[in-house]
Design a protein around this motif. Structure first.
Motif, short mmCIF file in Angstrom:
data_model
loop_
_atom_site.label_atom_id
_atom_site.label_comp_id
_atom_site.label_asym_id
_atom_site.label_seq_id
_atom_site.Cartn_x
_atom_site.Cartn_y
_atom_site.Cartn_z
N HIS A 192 0.83 -1.21 0.00
CA HIS A 192 0.00 0.00 0.00
C HIS A 192 0.86 1.26 0.00
O HIS A 192 0.53 2.25 -0.67
N ALA A 193 1.95 1.25 0.75
CA ALA A 193 2.80 2.44 0.82
C ALA A 193 3.42 2.76 -0.54
O ALA A 193 3.55 3.94 -0.90
N LEU A 194 3.80 1.73 -1.28
CA LEU A 194 4.39 1.95 -2.60
C LEU A 194 3.35 2.42 -3.61
O LEU A 194 3.71 2.99 -4.65
N LEU A 195 2.07 2.19 -3.34
CA LEU A 195 1.01 2.59 -4.26
C LEU A 195 0.44 3.98 -3.96
O LEU A 195 -0.40 4.48 -4.74
N VAL A 196 0.88 4.60 -2.88
CA VAL A 196 0.31 5.90 -2.50
C VAL A 196 0.55 6.93 -3.61
O VAL A 196 1.66 7.04 -4.15
N LEU A 197 -0.50 7.68 -3.92
CA LEU A 197 -0.43 8.72 -4.94
C LEU A 197 -0.33 10.09 -4.27
O LEU A 197 -0.90 10.31 -3.20
N ASP A 198 0.37 11.01 -4.93
CA ASP A 198 0.50 12.36 -4.41
C ASP A 198 0.23 13.37 -5.50
O ASP A 198 0.62 13.16 -6.67
N ASP A 199 -0.44 14.45 -5.13
CA ASP A 199 -0.77 15.51 -6.09
C ASP A 199 -1.46 14.93 -7.32
O ASP A 199 -1.19 15.33 -8.45
N GLU A 200 -2.35 13.96 -7.07
CA GLU A 200 -2.98 13.19 -8.15
C GLU A 200 -4.36 13.76 -8.49
O GLU A 200 -5.25 13.83 -7.65
N PRO A 201 -4.57 14.18 -9.76
CA PRO A 201 -5.88 14.69 -10.15
C PRO A 201 -6.93 13.57 -10.10
O PRO A 201 -6.66 12.42 -10.42
N LEU A 202 -8.15 13.95 -9.72
CA LEU A 202 -9.25 13.00 -9.60
C LEU A 202 -10.54 13.70 -10.01
O LEU A 202 -10.87 14.75 -9.45
N VAL A 203 -11.25 13.14 -10.99
CA VAL A 203 -12.58 13.63 -11.34
C VAL A 203 -13.59 12.71 -10.67
O VAL A 203 -13.54 11.49 -10.83
N VAL A 204 -14.51 13.31 -9.92
CA VAL A 204 -15.53 12.56 -9.19
C VAL A 204 -16.90 12.94 -9.73
O VAL A 204 -17.24 14.14 -9.80
N THR A 281 -6.81 0.67 -2.79
CA THR A 281 -6.13 1.96 -2.72
C THR A 281 -6.63 2.86 -3.86
O THR A 281 -7.19 2.38 -4.85
N PRO A 282 -6.42 4.17 -3.74
CA PRO A 282 -6.83 5.07 -4.83
C PRO A 282 -6.20 4.73 -6.18
O PRO A 282 -6.75 5.12 -7.21
N SER A 283 -5.11 4.00 -6.18
CA SER A 283 -4.51 3.59 -7.45
C SER A 283 -5.40 2.61 -8.21
O SER A 283 -5.18 2.37 -9.41
N ASP A 284 -6.43 2.05 -7.54
CA ASP A 284 -7.39 1.16 -8.22
C ASP A 284 -8.34 1.94 -9.13
O ASP A 284 -9.00 1.35 -9.98
N ILE A 285 -8.43 3.24 -8.96
CA ILE A 285 -9.36 4.05 -9.75
C ILE A 285 -8.78 4.21 -11.16
O ILE A 285 -7.65 4.67 -11.32
N PRO A 286 -9.52 3.84 -12.19
CA PRO A 286 -8.97 3.87 -13.56
C PRO A 286 -8.65 5.28 -14.03
O PRO A 286 -9.28 6.27 -13.62
N VAL A 287 -7.66 5.36 -14.92
CA VAL A 287 -7.30 6.62 -15.56
C VAL A 287 -8.04 6.70 -16.89
O VAL A 287 -7.97 5.79 -17.72
N VAL A 288 -8.75 7.80 -17.11
CA VAL A 288 -9.47 8.05 -18.36
C VAL A 288 -9.01 9.40 -18.89
O VAL A 288 -9.14 10.42 -18.20
N ASP A 289 -8.45 9.41 -20.07
CA ASP A 289 -7.94 10.66 -20.67
C ASP A 289 -7.00 11.41 -19.72
O ASP A 289 -7.10 12.63 -19.55
N GLY A 290 -6.12 10.66 -19.08
CA GLY A 290 -5.08 11.27 -18.25
C GLY A 290 -5.48 11.63 -16.84
O GLY A 290 -4.68 12.21 -16.11
N VAL A 291 -6.71 11.30 -16.43
CA VAL A 291 -7.12 11.63 -15.07
C VAL A 291 -7.90 10.45 -14.49
O VAL A 291 -8.63 9.76 -15.21
N ARG A 292 -7.75 10.23 -13.22
CA ARG A 292 -8.52 9.16 -12.57
C ARG A 292 -9.98 9.58 -12.46
O ARG A 292 -10.27 10.71 -12.06
N LEU A 293 -10.86 8.65 -12.83
CA LEU A 293 -12.29 8.96 -12.91
C LEU A 293 -13.05 8.02 -11.99
O LEU A 293 -13.01 6.81 -12.15
#
Length: 340
Positions: A192-204, A281-293
């Motif tokens: 989990h620590a290696l998967l942590v994202l920082d300053d990561e854009p997210l569209v909700v 983890t938040p890294s499970d959220i897919p990237v769509v057009d360069g942003v996690r959606l």
């Protein structure tokens, strides 16, 4: 990380003695100095830990594999007491990479030599039968892997360290995955620590209201933490209906100590309609057009958990940057499968 309590100024003296013994390759003096470090650790002042951390980290490559994991743990303990994680981390990650490679060889050799349930990875498991079966280096690597996990998590709890990981992150994850797959020991903290994202854009996208939000997340160890922060920003901010988490529930997911009970506000799903599990983890959220959606649907059932942080020393953050206008939200929603 608790060690014996005796003396005070003698902690740095013991560190100096250990440095000398390691550089002179004097095993007996090294062992004695390490015992003194442990003995005086408890009464050392924070300033001593600040000095000791980088000095111990710099010695790791010269320490034999057996005690190297303990030195890594001590380095991590110094970082937790104020030593510079960015200075110590490269030495820790060098050792972790070597250890993971050798632990992978352990798993392969164990399977090739008869298989069976892998022993628990701790120092007490190391014995002659194991060494004969897989070789000393592989056996030591397997039995000291929890120590490397502990030390590495202490480093990865700092955003400055994670920001400098670069390609090393992918290499460490690549070395860790075969070890996870071969054993029942998932080394979840390290993973989990290696998967942590920082300053990561997210569209909700909040499907019930047809509204969308551009956010940015950092330092979130799991999706339980993300879920509570989402509810704090969106429900607590008056953007969507529901029961908002309390200020304390939100605070413990950011930087406050402890845990408090909370209740889920949404069902987190991918654009394709699959559930995004809170245990992930938040890294499970897919990237769509360069942003996690991420899509938020109504919860199918009530679910509660202790709000808090998977990594108590890691500060988490989720920021609402802007509310999407209706056309932009609609374009994003058109890319998503209907609610299941």
């Amino acid at each position: 990380m608790i060690f014996g309590r005796k003396g005070r100024e003698r902690f740095l003296e013991a560190v100096a003695g250990f440095e000398t013994a390691v550089r002179e390759r004097d095993g007996q003096r090294s062992q004695q100095a390490m015992q003194e470090i442990q003995q005086h650790y408890g009464d050392a002042a924070d300033g001593e830990f600040v000095q000791a951390g980088p000095r111990l980290a710099a010695l790791l490559a010269d320490v034999p594999p057996g005690p190297r994991g303990l030195v890594a743990v001590l380095t991590g303990a110094c970082v937790e007491r104020g030593a510079d994680a960015a200075v110590c981390a490269p030495h820790i990650f060098d050792g972790l990479g070597e250890n993971l490679t050798a632990a992978g060889e352990f798993c392969e050799r164990w399977a090739a030599s008869g298989g069976g349930e892998l022993p628990d990875p701790d120092g007490d498991a190391l014995d002659e039968a194991m060494v004969e079966r897989v070789g000393e280096d592989a056996a030591v690597a397997w039995c000291t892997l929890p120590q490397w996990e502990m030390a590495s998590v202490a480093m990865l709890s700092h955003g400055a360290v994670r920001a400098r990981l670069g390609e090393r992150r992918a290499r460490l994850l690549s070395a860790l995955r075969p070890v996870q797959e071969a054993s029942e020991h998932d080394f979840k903290c390290l993973f989990h620590a290696l998967l942590v994202l920082d300053d990561e854009p997210l569209v909700v996208l909040h499907r019930p209201t047809g509204t969308g939000y551009a956010m940015r997340m950092s330092g979130l160890g799991d999706n339980f933490q993300l879920h509570t922060l989402l509810a704090g920003v969106l429900v607590g901010g008056g953007h969507v209906p529901g029961d908002a988490p309390s200020a304390q529930e939100v605070a413990v997911c950011r930087d406050a100590p402890g845990q408090v009970p909370t209740t889920g506000s949404f069902n987190l799903v991918t654009p394709g309609g699959e559930w995004v599990w809170n245990e992930g983890t938040p890294s499970d959220i897919p990237v769509v057009d360069g942003v996690r959606l991420l899509v938020l649907d109504p919860p199918p059932y009530q679910r509660g958990w202790p709000a808090g942080r998977f990594f108590p020393r890691m500060t988490g953050d989720l920021v609402l940057e802007r509310v999407l206008d209706e056309p932009e939200t609609r374009r994003w929603l058109e890319r998503c499968a209907p609610a299941k």
